[in-house]
Design a protein around this motif. Structure first.
Motif, PDB file in Angstrom:
ATOM      1  N   GLY A  81       0.814  -1.206   0.000  1.00  0.00           N
ATOM      2  CA  GLY A  81       0.000   0.000   0.000  1.00  0.00           C
ATOM      3  C   GLY A  81       0.848   1.256   0.000  1.00  0.00           C
ATOM      4  N   SER A  82       1.958   1.241   0.741  1.00  0.00           N
ATOM      5  CA  SER A  82       2.856   2.382   0.764  1.00  0.00           C
ATOM      6  C   SER A  82       3.484   2.611  -0.606  1.00  0.00           C
ATOM      7  N   LEU A  83       3.895   1.531  -1.270  1.00  0.00           N
ATOM      8  CA  LEU A  83       4.463   1.662  -2.616  1.00  0.00           C
ATOM      9  C   LEU A  83       3.425   2.216  -3.594  1.00  0.00           C
ATOM     10  N   GLU A  84       2.197   1.744  -3.493  1.00  0.00           N
ATOM     11  CA  GLU A  84       1.148   2.212  -4.397  1.00  0.00           C
ATOM     12  C   GLU A  84       0.876   3.705  -4.232  1.00  0.00           C
ATOM     13  N   ARG A  85       1.010   4.186  -2.998  1.00  0.00           N
ATOM     14  CA  ARG A  85       0.745   5.603  -2.746  1.00  0.00           C
ATOM     15  C   ARG A  85       1.864   6.501  -3.248  1.00  0.00           C
ATOM     16  N   HIS A  86       3.089   5.987  -3.323  1.00  0.00           N
ATOM     17  CA  HIS A  86       4.229   6.869  -3.563  1.00  0.00           C
ATOM     18  C   HIS A  86       4.966   6.630  -4.873  1.00  0.00           C
ATOM     19  N   LEU A  87       4.670   5.553  -5.591  1.00  0.00           N
ATOM     20  CA  LEU A  87       5.372   5.285  -6.845  1.00  0.00           C
ATOM     21  C   LEU A  87       4.435   5.442  -8.036  1.00  0.00           C
ATOM     22  N   PRO A  88       4.908   6.027  -9.140  1.00  0.00           N
ATOM     23  CA  PRO A  88       4.102   6.064 -10.363  1.00  0.00           C
ATOM     24  C   PRO A  88       3.928   4.653 -10.908  1.00  0.00           C
ATOM     25  N   PRO A  89       2.904   4.414 -11.723  1.00  0.00           N
ATOM     26  CA  PRO A  89       2.560   3.041 -12.152  1.00  0.00           C
ATOM     27  C   PRO A  89       3.718   2.241 -12.730  1.00  0.00           C
ATOM     28  N   ALA A  90       4.526   2.844 -13.600  1.00  0.00           N
ATOM     29  CA  ALA A  90       5.606   2.076 -14.229  1.00  0.00           C
ATOM     30  C   ALA A  90       6.645   1.641 -13.198  1.00  0.00           C
ATOM     31  N   GLU A  91       7.003   2.545 -12.299  1.00  0.00           N
ATOM     32  CA  GLU A  91       7.970   2.187 -11.260  1.00  0.00           C
ATOM     33  C   GLU A  91       7.380   1.180 -10.281  1.00  0.00           C
ATOM     34  N   ALA A  93       5.181  -1.162 -10.978  1.00  0.00           N
ATOM     35  CA  ALA A  93       5.191  -2.482 -11.606  1.00  0.00           C
ATOM     36  C   ALA A  93       6.572  -3.115 -11.526  1.00  0.00           C
ATOM     37  N   GLU A  94       7.626  -2.317 -11.745  1.00  0.00           N
ATOM     38  CA  GLU A  94       8.974  -2.857 -11.688  1.00  0.00           C
ATOM     39  C   GLU A  94       9.372  -3.190 -10.260  1.00  0.00           C
ATOM     40  N   ALA A  95       8.988  -2.336  -9.301  1.00  0.00           N
ATOM     41  CA  ALA A  95       9.292  -2.622  -7.898  1.00  0.00           C
ATOM     42  C   ALA A  95       8.600  -3.901  -7.447  1.00  0.00           C
ATOM     43  N   GLU A  96       7.354  -4.104  -7.849  1.00  0.00           N
ATOM     44  CA  GLU A  96       6.636  -5.325  -7.468  1.00  0.00           C
ATOM     45  C   GLU A  96       7.245  -6.550  -8.137  1.00  0.00           C
ATOM     46  N   ARG A  97       7.749  -6.404  -9.362  1.00  0.00           N
ATOM     47  CA  ARG A  97       8.415  -7.532 -10.012  1.00  0.00           C
ATOM     48  C   ARG A  97       9.652  -7.936  -9.231  1.00  0.00           C
ATOM     49  N   ILE A  98      10.414  -6.927  -8.759  1.00  0.00           N
ATOM     50  CA  ILE A  98      11.619  -7.224  -7.991  1.00  0.00           C
ATOM     51  C   ILE A  98      11.262  -7.849  -6.647  1.00  0.00           C
ATOM     52  N   LEU A  99      10.223  -7.314  -6.003  1.00  0.00           N
ATOM     53  CA  LEU A  99       9.850  -7.801  -4.681  1.00  0.00           C
ATOM     54  C   LEU A  99       9.170  -9.160  -4.723  1.00  0.00           C
ATOM     55  N   TYR A 100       8.273  -9.357  -5.695  1.00  0.00           N
ATOM     56  CA  TYR A 100       7.384 -10.516  -5.675  1.00  0.00           C
ATOM     57  C   TYR A 100       7.610 -11.506  -6.805  1.00  0.00           C
ATOM     58  N   GLY A 101       8.535 -11.211  -7.745  1.00  0.00           N
ATOM     59  CA  GLY A 101       8.694 -12.087  -8.895  1.00  0.00           C
ATOM     60  C   GLY A 101       7.617 -11.793  -9.934  1.00  0.00           C
ATOM     61  N   GLU A 102       7.457 -12.707 -10.873  1.00  0.00           N
ATOM     62  CA  GLU A 102       6.422 -12.518 -11.888  1.00  0.00           C
ATOM     63  C   GLU A 102       5.060 -12.442 -11.221  1.00  0.00           C
ATOM     64  N   ALA A 103       4.262 -11.481 -11.657  1.00  0.00           N
ATOM     65  CA  ALA A 103       3.007 -11.197 -10.962  1.00  0.00           C
ATOM     66  C   ALA A 103       2.050 -12.385 -11.027  1.00  0.00           C
ATOM     67  N   ALA A 104       1.508 -12.736  -9.869  1.00  0.00           N
ATOM     68  CA  ALA A 104       0.438 -13.731  -9.836  1.00  0.00           C
ATOM     69  C   ALA A 104      -0.829 -13.096 -10.400  1.00  0.00           C
ATOM     70  N   ARG A 105      -1.604 -13.892 -11.128  1.00  0.00           N
ATOM     71  CA  ARG A 105      -2.814 -13.356 -11.760  1.00  0.00           C
ATOM     72  C   ARG A 105      -3.871 -13.061 -10.701  1.00  0.00           C
ATOM     73  N   PRO A 106      -4.417 -11.826 -10.681  1.00  0.00           N
ATOM     74  CA  PRO A 106      -5.499 -11.553  -9.732  1.00  0.00           C
ATOM     75  C   PRO A 106      -6.728 -12.402 -10.041  1.00  0.00           C
ATOM     76  N   LEU A 107      -7.361 -12.899  -9.002  1.00  0.00           N
ATOM     77  CA  LEU A 107      -8.581 -13.684  -9.161  1.00  0.00           C
ATOM     78  C   LEU A 107      -9.803 -12.772  -9.202  1.00  0.00           C
ATOM     79  N   ASP A 108     -10.769 -13.146 -10.006  1.00  0.00           N
ATOM     80  CA  ASP A 108     -12.054 -12.456 -10.033  1.00  0.00           C
ATOM     81  C   ASP A 108     -12.964 -13.140  -9.017  1.00  0.00           C
ATOM     82  N   LEU A 109     -12.926 -12.650  -7.810  1.00  0.00           N
ATOM     83  CA  LEU A 109     -13.699 -13.268  -6.739  1.00  0.00           C
ATOM     84  C   LEU A 109     -15.164 -12.877  -6.830  1.00  0.00           C
ATOM     85  N   PRO A 110     -16.071 -13.743  -6.378  1.00  0.00           N
ATOM     86  CA  PRO A 110     -17.505 -13.463  -6.501  1.00  0.00           C
ATOM     87  C   PRO A 110     -17.895 -12.169  -5.786  1.00  0.00           C
ATOM     88  N   PHE A 111     -18.824 -11.453  -6.380  1.00  0.00           N
ATOM     89  CA  PHE A 111     -19.289 -10.203  -5.787  1.00  0.00           C
ATOM     90  C   PHE A 111     -19.841 -10.439  -4.387  1.00  0.00           C
TER      91      PHE A 111
END
Length: 400
Positions: A81-91, A93-111
């Motif tokens: 959440g802190s990264l999302e608040r302070h980094l522009p989208p491109a940065e 995405a790259e920071a999350e790739r470094i931290l978490y590896g290849e992004a896991a696909r978000p699930l479409d959970l039931p409403f």
């Protein structure tokens, strides 16, 4: 680490919510294997979160306050959440790739699951790990759920009321897990009570102990097994949802624990924990993820949330002053995959449910790629370990 006797069995419904469950109850923690999903759909939508008001329990009653040095820890909801608040989208995405590896696909959970989680005031996230399609094996899809939570009542409330309140809170979250099609649920360590071991007191905490066959928690989950320290090895449970192991709390600090479960064939290893920020938070994102990589399996790290204040002051055996709280439990539960990728963690401050869909075929695919087990020198390790436990062991040190 010694691991005690465990067993699993078929169960009845949990109040018509969890059908055909199988549980592994480990030292106050239950791992519940759910049967078929309850007719809900899912797809590829992103994370859903529902905020809990700071300092309030799900029922609206005040929870134990955050004290002293833990106030700042409780103020940061999540690194992501802190990264999302302070980094522009491109940065970002790259920071999350470094931290978490290849992004896991978000699930479409039931409403219905999303809205119910919001109503019940806990965070809900969902991600999926895929695998390459194979010609001779069908995908082996499993959905796991990780639950982290605060204690709903103060530690000085009557024991029976605390247990009942915890059962009610967990049931609220388990019902949402069922809506999400979860097959296997793992709760945090000693989820049926405060983490009172730090007080070194017997009463009233020993009153939380209960029969593994007939106690209120066994009745709540419709089945139970019992954990105690022992030398029964590192058992792996063959289930319809894969081969599952439970590496409890402190066991995550021992790489050989993860290895032994893996050698016994584990495809998913759960690590139910109760650990605080000052003690271990810098290690938390590393240990279970490293174990997933080294052992070609999925690992699931679960921690509790909040600060638990006790009636009597106690010390931590570190020379410090007596205090009434153990520290801040920082949540941050996550799932790691054998390819090194992982989900973002749940909140550091809120109750939450993390749903992770995984294709167990990825375990063998990554093993075939990296061959850690083939290239390991296990016979040499075994000889050296057998020698190292002897009193006359001489380390192999080459001196100048």
């Amino acid at each position: 680490m010694g691991h005690g006797r465990c067993f699993a069995s078929r169960t009845r419904n949990i109040k018509s919510t969890v059908s055909k469950t199988e549980n592994l109850y480990e030292r106050g923690m239950h791992t519940c294997h759910r049967g078929p999903q309850l007719g809900n759909s899912w797809g590829t939508r992103g994370r859903a979160a529902s905020g809990c008001s700071p300092g309030r329990s799900p029922a609206g009653a005040a929870v134990t306050p955050v004290l002293g040095s833990t106030r700042m820890a409780a103020g940061l909801d999540s690194l992501r959440g802190s990264l999302e608040r302070h980094l522009p989208p491109a940065e970002l995405a790259e920071a999350e790739r470094i931290l978490y590896g290849e992004a896991a696909r978000p699930l479409d959970l039931p409403f219905a699951a999303l809205s119910t989680a919001a109503e019940r005031r806990f965070e809900l996230q969902g991600y999926a790990f895929g695998a390459e399609p194979e010609q001779l094996r069908q995908p082996r899809i499993v959905r796991v759920g990780l639950i982290q939570n605060k204690i709903p009542l103060p530690t000085n409330a009557p024991v029976a009321e605390q247990v009942t309140a915890l059962h009610k809170r967990i049931e609220e979250i388990v019902e949402v897990a069922a809506m999400c099609g979860v097959n296997v649920i793992c709760f945090q360590e000693v989820w049926t009570m405060p983490f009172a071991f730090c007080t070194r007191e017997r009463l009233p905490w020993t009153e939380f102990a209960e029969s593994a066959e007939e106690g209120p928690t066994a009745r709540f989950c419709q089945e139970s097994t019992y954990y105690m320290e022992g030398d029964r090895g590192h058992p792996v449970f063959q289930t319809q949802f894969g081969k599952i192991a439970v590496n409890i709390c402190f066991g995550r600090h021992h790489p050989l624990n993860w290895l032994m479960y893996s050698l016994n064939g584990a495809e998913i290893i759960f690590n139910p924990s109760a650990t605080i920020g000052k003690l271990s938070e810098s290690m938390w994102p590393i240990e279970a993820r490293n174990a997933a990589i080294a052992n070609h399996c999925f690992t699931c790290a679960i921690n509790r949330v909040g600060t638990e204040v006790y009636p009597n002051p106690f010390t931590s055996g570190d020379g410090g002053d007596a205090h009434r709280d153990f520290g801040y439990f920082y949540g941050s539960s996550y799932v790691a995959a054998p390819d090194g990728s992982r989900t973002p963690g749940l909140s550091r401050t809120q109750d939450g449910l993390l749903v992770a869909e995984m294709d167990l075929n990825l375990c063998r695919q990554v093993g075939d790629k990296w061959n850690f087990k083939m290239t390991g020198r296990y016979e040499m390790y075994a000889r050296k370990l057998a020698a190292a436990v002897q009193p006359d062991f001489v380390p192999n040190v080459i001196k100048e």
